[in-house]
Design a protein around this motif. Structure first.
Motif, PDB file in Angstrom:
ATOM      1  N   ASP A  37      37.568  46.903  40.530  1.00 46.30           N
ATOM      2  CA  ASP A  37      37.900  45.512  40.197  1.00 46.30           C
ATOM      3  C   ASP A  37      37.060  44.542  41.030  1.00 46.30           C
ATOM      4  OD1 ASP A  37      38.920  45.840  42.708  1.00 46.30           O
ATOM      5  OD2 ASP A  37      40.952  45.144  42.230  1.00 46.30           O
ATOM      6  N   VAL A  48      39.894  51.190  40.058  1.00 47.76           N
ATOM      7  CA  VAL A  48      40.899  51.053  39.001  1.00 47.76           C
ATOM      8  C   VAL A  48      40.717  52.089  37.897  1.00 47.76           C
ATOM      9  CG1 VAL A  48      41.243  48.600  39.446  1.00 47.76           C
ATOM     10  CG2 VAL A  48      39.491  49.334  37.804  1.00 47.76           C
ATOM     11  N   ASP A  51      40.470  51.470  33.749  1.00 43.92           N
ATOM     12  CA  ASP A  51      41.157  50.256  33.300  1.00 43.92           C
ATOM     13  C   ASP A  51      40.213  49.268  32.633  1.00 43.92           C
ATOM     14  OD1 ASP A  51      43.412  51.375  34.284  1.00 43.92           O
ATOM     15  OD2 ASP A  51      43.740  49.926  35.900  1.00 43.92           O
ATOM     16  N   LYS A  54      39.519  50.514  29.175  1.00 45.39           N
ATOM     17  CA  LYS A  54      40.706  50.425  28.332  1.00 45.39           C
ATOM     18  C   LYS A  54      40.988  48.988  27.910  1.00 45.39           C
ATOM     19  CE  LYS A  54      43.005  54.465  30.391  1.00 45.39           C
ATOM     20  NZ  LYS A  54      44.165  54.921  31.208  1.00 45.39           N
TER      21      LYS A  54
END
Length: 290
Positions: A37, A48, A51, A54
């Motif tokens: 991140d 992460v 993520d 996704k």
């Protein structure tokens, strides 16, 4: 033999160092940061996992950018390739002023993209641009509009500029390939009664097969990496009308401080470009085995 190998590696070392420093290392770093991140500025960040990847399908801008990329790829590959092939066939024949015509058609391909964006930005200017001025002069003022300032025409307007820019490259490659086709084949076909159209489909097109691989593969890869022209002409706007994956990646990394998410988008672009290039590489391997 061992000494010769060491000498060869010694000569290759400077190039390899540059390659790893400016290509391999940045690529691996981007891949790593796509799983974090990181905001692009802080010394710390959190891992992460997937993520960022996704989150892309639920990001409406990514969806719009992917659609625009697909439209851009289809149009800016098909049209320049067809026009380039047509120009190459014409210029390969008996046409007066062929060197001058080749120069005219190929010049846009070597212009800086910022210059191309400035030229077309001026042409599309709603107030004093040449396109609207021409439409008003011939009595078609109702067709004059802010070409780059409205959703319905912005993407199409940028694609016209891209087509103008890209026609010269396939034209040049096809022209070189055409000159490598044995002219005796055309003479024999003429004697057998084959027309121009039959000669084109049965002699010219098969003879251009290697050039097709190169032109289409490079054009498709380039179309998925589009950034400069869109950024300079429309900045991805109006709204998200001309947003593509490259510009959305740039905005996330350098403006929205979401470097992790932006590099994930960059990784996706790279993967798509690699997948697109696989058929070309395989075809060249089959035709030119080691």
């Amino acid at each position: 033999m061992r000494r010769g190998g060491l000498v060869a590696w010694g000569f290759a070392a400077p190039a390899l160092l540059v390659y790893f420093a400016f290509l391999v290392y940045p690529a691996l770093s981007s891949l790593w940061f796509s799983f974090t991140d990181w905001d692009g500025l802080s010394a710390t960040y959190n891992v992460v996992g997937l993520d960022n990847y996704k989150a892309m399908p639920s990001d409406p801008v990514v969806v719009q950018a992917a659609i625009n990329n697909l439209i851009w790829a289809v149009v800016t590959v098909a049209v320049p390739v067809v026009l380039g092939l047509a120009l190459a066939v014409v210029l390969n024949g008996k046409v007066r002023g062929k060197p001058f015509l080749r120069l005219i058609f190929y010049t846009p391909a070597v212009l800086p993209l910022v210059s191309v964006a400035s030229i077309w930005g001026w042409l599309y200017n709603p107030q004093y641009g040449a396109i609207n001025a021409f439409l008003r002069a011939i009595g078609l003022e109702s067709f004059a509009q802010p070409w780059l300032g409205q959703d319905s025409t912005a993407l199409g307007a940028t694609m016209v500029a891209a087509i103008w820019l890209r026609v010269g490259f396939p034209m040049l490659l096809y022209l070189a390939a055409l000159q490598g086709i044995n002219p005796d084949l055309y003479e024999a076909a003429t004697v057998d009664g084959a027309g121009k159209w039959q000669q084109f489909w049965h002699i010219t097109m098969p003879g251009l097969r290697p050039a097709h691989y190169v032109v289409i593969a490079l054009s498709v890869i380039d179309s998925f990496k589009v950034f400069d022209l869109i950024y300079a002409m429309t900045y991805g706007g109006p709204g998200t009308a001309t947003q593509v994956m490259g510009t959305w990646m740039y905005f996330n990394v350098f403006q929205y401080n979401q470097a992790g998410y932006g590099t994930a988008i960059a990784v996706v672009i790279t993967v798509v470009a690699v997948l697109v290039s696989i058929p070309y590489v395989r075809s060249q391997t089959k035709e030119h085995p080691a």
